[in-house]
Design a protein around this motif. Structure first.
Motif, PDB file in Angstrom:
ATOM      1  N   ILE A  60       0.886  -1.221  -0.163  1.00 34.63           N
ATOM      2  CA  ILE A  60       0.009  -0.019   0.016  1.00 34.63           C
ATOM      3  C   ILE A  60       0.927   1.352   0.109  1.00 34.63           C
ATOM      4  O   ILE A  60       1.801   1.404   0.592  1.00 34.63           O
ATOM      5  N   GLN A  61       0.604   2.108  -0.727  1.00 36.47           N
ATOM      6  CA  GLN A  61       1.039   3.468  -0.836  1.00 36.47           C
ATOM      7  C   GLN A  61       0.220   4.496  -0.399  1.00 36.47           C
ATOM      8  O   GLN A  61      -0.933   4.787  -0.814  1.00 36.47           O
ATOM      9  N   LEU A  62       0.642   5.294   0.782  1.00 40.04           N
ATOM     10  CA  LEU A  62      -0.012   6.625   1.162  1.00 40.04           C
ATOM     11  C   LEU A  62       0.354   8.018   0.892  1.00 40.04           C
ATOM     12  O   LEU A  62       1.701   7.965   1.204  1.00 40.04           O
ATOM     13  N   HIS A  63      -0.325   8.749   0.527  1.00 41.83           N
ATOM     14  CA  HIS A  63      -0.004  10.276   0.363  1.00 41.83           C
ATOM     15  C   HIS A  63      -0.776  11.083   1.295  1.00 41.83           C
ATOM     16  O   HIS A  63      -2.229  10.966   1.231  1.00 41.83           O
ATOM     17  N   HIS A  64      -0.325  12.097   1.891  1.00 41.12           N
ATOM     18  CA  HIS A  64      -1.037  12.830   2.953  1.00 41.12           C
ATOM     19  C   HIS A  64      -0.497  14.242   2.998  1.00 41.12           C
ATOM     20  O   HIS A  64       0.689  14.400   3.268  1.00 41.12           O
ATOM     21  N   GLY A  65      -1.191  15.190   2.879  1.00 42.05           N
ATOM     22  CA  GLY A  65      -0.797  16.613   3.239  1.00 42.05           C
ATOM     23  C   GLY A  65      -1.109  16.874   4.570  1.00 42.05           C
ATOM     24  O   GLY A  65      -2.320  16.464   5.053  1.00 42.05           O
ATOM     25  N   THR A  66      -0.126  17.762   5.029  1.00 45.73           N
ATOM     26  CA  THR A  66      -0.476  18.092   6.523  1.00 45.73           C
ATOM     27  C   THR A  66      -1.460  19.071   6.659  1.00 45.73           C
ATOM     28  O   THR A  66      -2.219  19.506   7.840  1.00 45.73           O
ATOM     29  N   TYR A  80      -0.461   3.332   8.369  1.00 49.67           N
ATOM     30  CA  TYR A  80       0.768   2.857   7.876  1.00 49.67           C
ATOM     31  C   TYR A  80       1.496   1.806   8.818  1.00 49.67           C
ATOM     32  O   TYR A  80       2.145   0.852   8.612  1.00 49.67           O
ATOM     33  N   ASN A  81       1.500   2.496  10.075  1.00 49.53           N
ATOM     34  CA  ASN A  81       2.019   1.725  11.298  1.00 49.53           C
ATOM     35  C   ASN A  81       1.313   0.514  11.556  1.00 49.53           C
ATOM     36  O   ASN A  81       2.046  -0.527  11.824  1.00 49.53           O
ATOM     37  N   ASP A  82      -0.095   0.624  11.188  1.00 45.41           N
ATOM     38  CA  ASP A  82      -0.642  -0.840  11.558  1.00 45.41           C
ATOM     39  C   ASP A  82      -0.260  -1.959  10.306  1.00 45.41           C
ATOM     40  O   ASP A  82      -0.102  -2.998  10.712  1.00 45.41           O
ATOM     41  N   ILE A  83      -0.061  -1.515   9.137  1.00 48.09           N
ATOM     42  CA  ILE A  83       0.317  -2.205   8.076  1.00 48.09           C
ATOM     43  C   ILE A  83       1.823  -2.928   8.353  1.00 48.09           C
ATOM     44  O   ILE A  83       2.003  -3.984   8.407  1.00 48.09           O
ATOM     45  N   LEU A  84       2.707  -1.858   8.884  1.00 50.78           N
ATOM     46  CA  LEU A  84       4.136  -2.461   9.274  1.00 50.78           C
ATOM     47  C   LEU A  84       4.104  -3.310  10.398  1.00 50.78           C
ATOM     48  O   LEU A  84       4.881  -4.443  10.354  1.00 50.78           O
ATOM     49  N   ALA A  85       3.375  -3.188  11.391  1.00 55.41           N
ATOM     50  CA  ALA A  85       3.195  -4.104  12.548  1.00 55.41           C
ATOM     51  C   ALA A  85       2.598  -5.361  12.097  1.00 55.41           C
ATOM     52  O   ALA A  85       2.952  -6.086  12.806  1.00 55.41           O
ATOM     53  N   ALA A  86       1.944  -5.578  10.933  1.00 49.95           N
ATOM     54  CA  ALA A  86       1.369  -6.686  10.496  1.00 49.95           C
ATOM     55  C   ALA A  86       2.266  -7.385   9.794  1.00 49.95           C
ATOM     56  O   ALA A  86       1.962  -8.210   8.990  1.00 49.95           O
ATOM     57  N   ASP A  87       3.539  -6.872   9.634  1.00 51.44           N
ATOM     58  CA  ASP A  87       4.611  -7.056   8.410  1.00 51.44           C
ATOM     59  C   ASP A  87       4.160  -7.121   7.267  1.00 51.44           C
ATOM     60  O   ASP A  87       4.394  -7.750   6.152  1.00 51.44           O
ATOM     61  N   GLY A  88       3.502  -6.250   6.836  1.00 49.34           N
ATOM     62  CA  GLY A  88       2.958  -5.722   5.414  1.00 49.34           C
ATOM     63  C   GLY A  88       4.212  -4.663   4.965  1.00 49.34           C
ATOM     64  O   GLY A  88       4.957  -4.318   5.625  1.00 49.34           O
ATOM     65  N   ILE A  89       3.930  -4.296   3.422  1.00 49.17           N
ATOM     66  CA  ILE A  89       4.748  -3.381   3.016  1.00 49.17           C
ATOM     67  C   ILE A  89       3.899  -2.180   2.711  1.00 49.17           C
ATOM     68  O   ILE A  89       2.801  -2.439   2.277  1.00 49.17           O
ATOM     69  N   ALA A  90       4.219  -1.167   3.111  1.00 45.85           N
ATOM     70  CA  ALA A  90       3.752   0.283   2.874  1.00 45.85           C
ATOM     71  C   ALA A  90       4.624   1.441   2.852  1.00 45.85           C
ATOM     72  O   ALA A  90       5.835   1.114   3.363  1.00 45.85           O
ATOM     73  N   GLU A  91       4.206   2.367   1.803  1.00 53.13           N
ATOM     74  CA  GLU A  91       5.092   3.325   2.058  1.00 53.13           C
ATOM     75  C   GLU A  91       4.316   4.619   2.349  1.00 53.13           C
ATOM     76  O   GLU A  91       2.949   4.559   2.083  1.00 53.13           O
ATOM     77  N   LEU A  92       4.687   5.492   3.303  1.00 52.89           N
ATOM     78  CA  LEU A  92       4.006   6.812   3.475  1.00 52.89           C
ATOM     79  C   LEU A  92       4.663   8.340   3.031  1.00 52.89           C
ATOM     80  O   LEU A  92       5.657   8.194   3.465  1.00 52.89           O
ATOM     81  N   TYR A  93       4.062   8.857   2.311  1.00 54.40           N
ATOM     82  CA  TYR A  93       4.554  10.299   1.997  1.00 54.40           C
ATOM     83  C   TYR A  93       3.825  11.325   2.532  1.00 54.40           C
ATOM     84  O   TYR A  93       2.382  11.419   2.389  1.00 54.40           O
ATOM     85  N   ILE A  94       4.284  12.233   3.322  1.00 55.46           N
ATOM     86  CA  ILE A  94       3.928  13.249   3.948  1.00 55.46           C
ATOM     87  C   ILE A  94       4.133  14.651   3.347  1.00 55.46           C
ATOM     88  O   ILE A  94       5.565  14.844   3.202  1.00 55.46           O
ATOM     89  N   TYR A  95       3.239  15.422   2.992  1.00 59.03           N
ATOM     90  CA  TYR A  95       3.666  16.625   2.239  1.00 59.03           C
ATOM     91  C   TYR A  95       3.514  17.857   3.238  1.00 59.03           C
ATOM     92  O   TYR A  95       2.137  18.220   3.259  1.00 59.03           O
ATOM     93  N   PRO A  96       4.278  18.474   3.707  1.00 62.78           N
ATOM     94  CA  PRO A  96       4.210  19.547   4.606  1.00 62.78           C
ATOM     95  C   PRO A  96       3.195  20.800   3.943  1.00 62.78           C
ATOM     96  O   PRO A  96       3.685  21.158   2.764  1.00 62.78           O
ATOM     97  N   GLY A  97       2.324  21.288   4.690  1.00 56.81           N
ATOM     98  CA  GLY A  97       1.418  22.411   4.159  1.00 56.81           C
ATOM     99  C   GLY A  97       0.531  22.211   2.966  1.00 56.81           C
ATOM    100  O   GLY A  97      -0.297  23.055   2.546  1.00 56.81           O
ATOM    101  N   ASP A  98       0.541  20.637   2.439  1.00 56.62           N
ATOM    102  CA  ASP A  98      -0.230  20.549   1.220  1.00 56.62           C
ATOM    103  C   ASP A  98      -1.721  19.964   1.825  1.00 56.62           C
ATOM    104  O   ASP A  98      -1.808  19.714   2.644  1.00 56.62           O
ATOM    105  N   ASP A  99      -2.647  20.184   0.861  1.00 53.91           N
ATOM    106  CA  ASP A  99      -4.268  20.047   1.155  1.00 53.91           C
ATOM    107  C   ASP A  99      -4.446  18.382   0.847  1.00 53.91           C
ATOM    108  O   ASP A  99      -3.771  17.746   0.368  1.00 53.91           O
ATOM    109  N   HIS A 100      -5.849  18.123   1.014  1.00 58.09           N
ATOM    110  CA  HIS A 100      -6.354  17.081   0.656  1.00 58.09           C
ATOM    111  C   HIS A 100      -6.259  16.581  -0.797  1.00 58.09           C
ATOM    112  O   HIS A 100      -5.997  15.238  -1.129  1.00 58.09           O
TER     113      HIS A 100
END
Length: 124
Positions: A60-66, A80-100
């Motif tokens: 799973i890949q996640l993108h989120h603006g702050t 993201y943390n739940d997926i990693l805790a379940a030994d899944g593969i995930a990427e999380l990108y956080i974009y400071p100041g960006d919107d929905h």
């Protein structure tokens, strides 16, 4: 998770008037019937998608603006943390100041999405 939806997501005053009143009351109706997530964690966990991340069939890949005014960034961080805790593969990108809609970083997010697709779906 439903715990987040019930306790950490308050859209009061921002729900469009076109949404029927009966739909707007979902939170209170569910609490009245099933109790809070602290009172009835088994029920709330049973309907929460976060409880089933171990069943994901792929990464799973996640993108989120702050500055997302619709969905708190903490929701993506928790997933993201739940997926990693379940030994899944995930990427999380956080974009400071960006919107929905990631209007400032849309091109970067799309480039990352294409690279993710190439890596995990298309493969070598």
């Amino acid at each position: 998770s439903y715990d987040d939806l019930l306790n950490n997501w308050n859209r009061a005053g921002r729900i469009p008037s076109t949404i029927p009143q009966r739909v707007r009351r979902w939170r209170q109706e569910l609490l009245d019937e099933f109790g809070t997530s602290a009172q009835n964690p088994a029920f709330w966990d049973s309907i929460s998608t976060n409880s089933y991340v171990a069943d994901l069939s792929g990464p799973i890949q996640l993108h989120h603006g702050t500055a997302d005014a619709d969905v708190p960034v903490a929701f993506s961080e928790r997933l993201y943390n739940d997926i990693l805790a379940a030994d899944g593969i995930a990427e999380l990108y956080i974009y400071p100041g960006d919107d929905h809609n990631l209007s400032v970083n849309f091109n970067t997010a799309m480039q990352r999405s294409v690279a993710f697709f190439d890596r995990y779906v298309k493969g070598p």
